[in-house]
Design an enzyme around this catalytic site. Structure first.
Site: not given
Length: 195
Positions: A59, A76-78, A113
């Site tokens: 991203k 961010s990524d979840t 993250s």
């Protein structure tokens, strides 16, 4: 406090998530939102935190060459991680039902993250929280899906929603991480930047 420290920076949040945007407001940060569409696909061999690190960095990578000297971009990524499998956002109602059924009466991990990118460097940090669900009845799952429509959420649930209030028996780690952003981690990282 942090706002003063970052007065020489422009903070850019590359996230359309209303929850992440609210956290940035709650942290009393001045920021702007910049969005780019990307296909969130990762190599099959990645596991757990490798997935969220890869996607958060992916991203950020789409902004290569566009970040000014005083800017810091945050992506961010979840994911929800259960039985060595990543549970992302549900494809539809049926998928969401299957996901919630699989989380019932188990403990899973929520991994987020966060990638910080400046003109000169990229750094990625992550957080892991363990979440335990009680047994969820089919009726409770249907009620939640029909009334709260959590189709934009990893693992098909929001801990801050009704299902979190009635279904979660234990949480080990950061609550805000489960909502979608480990705010303490973001705050402490930004605090280390030279003003």
């Amino acid at each position: 406090m942090l706002k003063d420290k970052l007065k020489n920076y422009k903070v850019i949040l590359a996230s359309g998530s209303p929850r992440r945007q609210q956290f940035f407001k709650d942290l009393d940060l001045d920021f702007e939102i910049r969005l780019k569409e990307i296909e969130e696909v990762y190599p099959d061999n990645l596991q757990g935190v490798e997935i969220t690190n890869y996607l958060a960095e992916l991203k950020a990578k789409v902004f290569d060459g566009e970040i000014a000297e005083n800017e810091i971009l945050i992506t961010s990524d979840t994911i929800v991680w259960l039985n060595n499998r990543a549970l992302g956002k549900p494809k539809d109602y049926t998928d969401a039902f299957i996901i919630l059924k699989s989380l019932s009466n188990t403990t899973h991990e929520v991994i987020t993250s966060v990638c910080f990118k400046t003109k000169w460097k990229t750094e990625t940090l992550f957080d892991v929280t363990k979440v335990t669900f009680n047994t969820l009845s089919d009726n409770a799952i249907h009620y939640y899906l029909e009334n709260y429509k959590p189709f934009d959420k990893a693992g098909a649930y929001g801990i801050q929603d009704w299902i979190g209030l009635i279904g979660i028996s234990k949480i080990e780690g950061s609550y805000t991480n489960v909502v979608g952003l480990p705010t303490n981690l973001v705050y402490h990282y930004l605090n280390t930047l030279k003003s």
